[in-house]
Design a protein around this motif. Structure first.
Motif, PDB file in Angstrom:
ATOM      1  N   ILE A 159       0.843  -1.204   0.000  1.00 23.45           N
ATOM      2  CA  ILE A 159       0.000   0.000   0.000  1.00 23.45           C
ATOM      3  C   ILE A 159       0.875   1.251   0.000  1.00 23.45           C
ATOM      4  O   ILE A 159       0.616   2.216  -0.732  1.00 23.45           O
ATOM      5  CB  ILE A 159      -0.953  -0.008   1.211  1.00 23.45           C
ATOM      6  CG1 ILE A 159      -1.981  -1.128   1.063  1.00 23.45           C
ATOM      7  CG2 ILE A 159      -1.648   1.349   1.355  1.00 23.45           C
ATOM      8  CD1 ILE A 159      -2.855  -1.325   2.286  1.00 23.45           C
ATOM      9  N   ARG A 160       1.923   1.214   0.831  1.00 21.02           N
ATOM     10  CA  ARG A 160       2.830   2.374   0.896  1.00 21.02           C
ATOM     11  C   ARG A 160       3.528   2.598  -0.439  1.00 21.02           C
ATOM     12  O   ARG A 160       3.596   3.738  -0.928  1.00 21.02           O
ATOM     13  CB  ARG A 160       3.862   2.151   1.996  1.00 21.02           C
ATOM     14  CG  ARG A 160       4.820   3.329   2.186  1.00 21.02           C
ATOM     15  CD  ARG A 160       5.662   3.176   3.434  1.00 21.02           C
ATOM     16  NE  ARG A 160       6.501   1.977   3.396  1.00 21.02           N
ATOM     17  CZ  ARG A 160       6.275   0.862   4.088  1.00 21.02           C
ATOM     18  NH1 ARG A 160       5.208   0.789   4.877  1.00 21.02           N
ATOM     19  NH2 ARG A 160       7.093  -0.156   4.010  1.00 21.02           N
ATOM     20  N   GLN A 161       4.020   1.537  -1.057  1.00 17.29           N
ATOM     21  CA  GLN A 161       4.708   1.679  -2.340  1.00 17.29           C
ATOM     22  C   GLN A 161       3.740   2.110  -3.449  1.00 17.29           C
ATOM     23  O   GLN A 161       4.116   2.861  -4.348  1.00 17.29           O
ATOM     24  CB  GLN A 161       5.386   0.356  -2.721  1.00 17.29           C
ATOM     25  CG  GLN A 161       6.541  -0.033  -1.819  1.00 17.29           C
ATOM     26  CD  GLN A 161       7.651   1.014  -1.805  1.00 17.29           C
ATOM     27  OE1 GLN A 161       7.890   1.698  -2.798  1.00 17.29           O
ATOM     28  NE2 GLN A 161       8.313   1.140  -0.674  1.00 17.29           N
ATOM     29  N   SER A 162       2.492   1.660  -3.365  1.00 17.48           N
ATOM     30  CA  SER A 162       1.486   2.090  -4.325  1.00 17.48           C
ATOM     31  C   SER A 162       1.277   3.599  -4.244  1.00 17.48           C
ATOM     32  O   SER A 162       1.158   4.287  -5.262  1.00 17.48           O
ATOM     33  CB  SER A 162       0.164   1.356  -4.069  1.00 17.48           C
ATOM     34  OG  SER A 162      -0.846   1.809  -4.940  1.00 17.48           O
ATOM     35  N   GLY A 163       1.266   4.119  -3.015  1.00 19.69           N
ATOM     36  CA  GLY A 163       1.125   5.565  -2.828  1.00 19.69           C
ATOM     37  C   GLY A 163       2.314   6.330  -3.383  1.00 19.69           C
ATOM     38  O   GLY A 163       2.152   7.381  -4.013  1.00 19.69           O
ATOM     39  N   LEU A 164       3.529   5.791  -3.173  1.00 13.51           N
ATOM     40  CA  LEU A 164       4.728   6.447  -3.701  1.00 13.51           C
ATOM     41  C   LEU A 164       4.724   6.456  -5.228  1.00 13.51           C
ATOM     42  O   LEU A 164       5.088   7.452  -5.859  1.00 13.51           O
ATOM     43  CB  LEU A 164       5.977   5.724  -3.181  1.00 13.51           C
ATOM     44  CG  LEU A 164       6.254   5.840  -1.681  1.00 13.51           C
ATOM     45  CD1 LEU A 164       7.437   4.959  -1.294  1.00 13.51           C
ATOM     46  CD2 LEU A 164       6.521   7.290  -1.288  1.00 13.51           C
ATOM     47  N   ALA A 165       4.302   5.340  -5.816  1.00 15.50           N
ATOM     48  CA  ALA A 165       4.222   5.270  -7.278  1.00 15.50           C
ATOM     49  C   ALA A 165       3.190   6.262  -7.802  1.00 15.50           C
ATOM     50  O   ALA A 165       3.397   6.919  -8.825  1.00 15.50           O
ATOM     51  CB  ALA A 165       3.881   3.852  -7.719  1.00 15.50           C
ATOM     52  N   GLY A 166       2.064   6.364  -7.101  1.00 10.89           N
ATOM     53  CA  GLY A 166       1.017   7.298  -7.513  1.00 10.89           C
ATOM     54  C   GLY A 166       1.490   8.736  -7.477  1.00 10.89           C
ATOM     55  O   GLY A 166       1.186   9.527  -8.380  1.00 10.89           O
ATOM     56  N   ARG A 167       2.258   9.081  -6.448  1.00  7.92           N
ATOM     57  CA  ARG A 167       2.775  10.450  -6.357  1.00  7.92           C
ATOM     58  C   ARG A 167       3.804  10.726  -7.456  1.00  7.92           C
ATOM     59  O   ARG A 167       3.882  11.832  -7.986  1.00  7.92           O
ATOM     60  CB  ARG A 167       3.391  10.688  -4.976  1.00  7.92           C
ATOM     61  CG  ARG A 167       2.354  10.901  -3.878  1.00  7.92           C
ATOM     62  CD  ARG A 167       2.967  11.487  -2.630  1.00  7.92           C
ATOM     63  NE  ARG A 167       3.796  10.518  -1.915  1.00  7.92           N
ATOM     64  CZ  ARG A 167       3.322   9.652  -1.032  1.00  7.92           C
ATOM     65  NH1 ARG A 167       2.012   9.607  -0.777  1.00  7.92           N
ATOM     66  NH2 ARG A 167       4.115   8.823  -0.407  1.00  7.92           N
ATOM     67  N   ALA A 168       4.594   9.719  -7.802  1.00  3.72           N
ATOM     68  CA  ALA A 168       5.607   9.905  -8.842  1.00  3.72           C
ATOM     69  C   ALA A 168       4.971  10.112 -10.211  1.00  3.72           C
ATOM     70  O   ALA A 168       5.492  10.869 -11.033  1.00  3.72           O
ATOM     71  CB  ALA A 168       6.545   8.700  -8.874  1.00  3.72           C
ATOM     72  N   LEU A 169       3.828   9.455 -10.451  1.00  3.06           N
ATOM     73  CA  LEU A 169       3.200   9.505 -11.765  1.00  3.06           C
ATOM     74  C   LEU A 169       1.969  10.412 -11.818  1.00  3.06           C
ATOM     75  O   LEU A 169       1.454  10.676 -12.902  1.00  3.06           O
ATOM     76  CB  LEU A 169       2.816   8.090 -12.220  1.00  3.06           C
ATOM     77  CG  LEU A 169       3.971   7.096 -12.358  1.00  3.06           C
ATOM     78  CD1 LEU A 169       3.453   5.747 -12.837  1.00  3.06           C
ATOM     79  CD2 LEU A 169       5.038   7.628 -13.298  1.00  3.06           C
ATOM     80  N   GLY A 170       1.485  10.809 -10.643  1.00  8.71           N
ATOM     81  CA  GLY A 170       0.322  11.682 -10.625  1.00  8.71           C
ATOM     82  C   GLY A 170      -0.986  10.968 -10.869  1.00  8.71           C
ATOM     83  O   GLY A 170      -1.973  11.586 -11.272  1.00  8.71           O
ATOM     84  N   ARG A 171      -1.029   9.665 -10.623  1.00  6.12           N
ATOM     85  CA  ARG A 171      -2.262   8.883 -10.794  1.00  6.12           C
ATOM     86  C   ARG A 171      -2.143   7.610  -9.965  1.00  6.12           C
ATOM     87  O   ARG A 171      -1.074   7.264  -9.470  1.00  6.12           O
ATOM     88  CB  ARG A 171      -2.475   8.523 -12.263  1.00  6.12           C
ATOM     89  CG  ARG A 171      -1.344   7.709 -12.872  1.00  6.12           C
ATOM     90  CD  ARG A 171      -1.687   7.255 -14.266  1.00  6.12           C
ATOM     91  NE  ARG A 171      -2.135   8.374 -15.110  1.00  6.12           N
ATOM     92  CZ  ARG A 171      -1.296   9.182 -15.736  1.00  6.12           C
ATOM     93  NH1 ARG A 171       0.017   8.989 -15.629  1.00  6.12           N
ATOM     94  NH2 ARG A 171      -1.744  10.171 -16.473  1.00  6.12           N
ATOM     95  N   THR A 172      -3.254   6.919  -9.824  1.00  2.87           N
ATOM     96  CA  THR A 172      -3.279   5.696  -9.021  1.00  2.87           C
ATOM     97  C   THR A 172      -2.518   4.569  -9.716  1.00  2.87           C
ATOM     98  O   THR A 172      -2.707   4.324 -10.905  1.00  2.87           O
ATOM     99  CB  THR A 172      -4.729   5.245  -8.763  1.00  2.87           C
ATOM    100  OG1 THR A 172      -5.422   6.282  -8.051  1.00  2.87           O
ATOM    101  CG2 THR A 172      -4.753   3.965  -7.935  1.00  2.87           C
ATOM    102  N   VAL A 173      -1.680   3.892  -8.961  1.00  6.58           N
ATOM    103  CA  VAL A 173      -0.948   2.725  -9.448  1.00  6.58           C
ATOM    104  C   VAL A 173      -1.207   1.576  -8.478  1.00  6.58           C
ATOM    105  O   VAL A 173      -0.917   1.682  -7.282  1.00  6.58           O
ATOM    106  CB  VAL A 173       0.568   2.985  -9.558  1.00  6.58           C
ATOM    107  CG1 VAL A 173       1.297   1.718 -10.008  1.00  6.58           C
ATOM    108  CG2 VAL A 173       0.848   4.136 -10.507  1.00  6.58           C
TER     109      VAL A 173
END
Length: 261
Positions: A159-173
């Protein structure tokens, strides 16, 4: 039952008996060949470990002249492990011979990381120091082993890494790991962290950001060969948890897979 007794048991008169003898002989020959092939492979691996590990400095912490610190773990034979300070990624390095008796250690993407001279001198290569910088020992260090985590801890990590990926790309991952088996949790968590760091690296490059922005899902699977590929909007990563960092594609390899898609 010995080989002679087995032969006597199946050697009845006629062609049927002869066929049985031939089958038994073929089985015994194949078994011997398989055992010999396994022994030869072990001998080659042992020789490779001795040759490439001959001048490799011992397990410990090292620092370059520019202040880049890392732990080198050579307890894994000819595939030493390396982890930079303040990094979650453990690199499995592949040795290859170089001129003057040197040995070069590269990532699975082919990037040069370390060069070891016959007298044990070490040079570190990084993106900031592509020409290399000398390295000196800075003390002892424990072998690089993942700390076991629980399934609950793994879920939180994803969940934490999903949030980091989302912030890096600007969308949900979304990060999926449907093949998790007991004991593989730590390797799956590290794979997710390595993948997200690779995606963030691609996203920071202006000429590659569009490639990273395609990713909507990171799928981590368990298989018999480490692999990474882009399939549509999914970054698909295959790992072998039992092999540790050797059984996982590095962030450099993930970057290349995303950039080439």
């Amino acid at each position: 039952m010995g080989v002679d007794a087995l032969s006597r048991t199946v050697t009845s008169p006629g062609l049927n008996g002869l066929a049985c003898v031939l089958v038994v002989g073929a089985i015994l020959t194949a078994s011997h060949a398989e055992a010999q092939a396994g022994a030869n492979l072990q001998d080659r691996q042992s020789l490779r470990d001795r040759v490439f590990g001959r001048n490799l400095p011992p397990t410990g912490r090292y620092v370059s002249e520019q202040g880049v610190g890392f732990v080198l773990d050579r307890t894994a034979g000819s595939r030493p492990l390396l982890r930079f300070d303040n990094s979650a990624e453990t690199w499995a390095l592949q040795p290859s011979p170089a001129p003057r008796g040197d040995v070069i250690y590269r990532t699975d993407a082919g990037d040069e990381v370390l060069r070891i001279t016959p007298d044990g001198g070490m040079t570190l290569y990084t993106t900031r120091q592509p020409q290399g910088t000398p390295v000196s020992p800075a003390g002892s260090a424990e072998p690089l082993r993942p700390t076991p985590i629980s399934p609950v801890d793994l879920a939180r990590a994803l969940i934490r890494q999903s949030g980091l990926a989302g912030r890096a790309l600007g969308r949900t991952v979304v990060i999926d790991a449907p093949d998790v088996v007991p004991g593989s949790e730590a390797q799956v968590a590290e794979t997710a962290a390595v993948a997200v760091e690779a995606i963030a690296r691609v996203a920071r490059a202006e000429n590659l950001r569009g490639r990273a922005s395609r990713i909507r899902r990171i799928l981590i699977l368990i298989g018999d060969r480490a692999d990474v590929s882009m399939q549509g909007q999914t970054l698909r990563i295959v790992i072998q948890p039992a092999r540790g960092p050797v059984g996982r594609p590095s962030s450099a390899r993930i970057v290349r897979a995303v950039a080439a898609a």
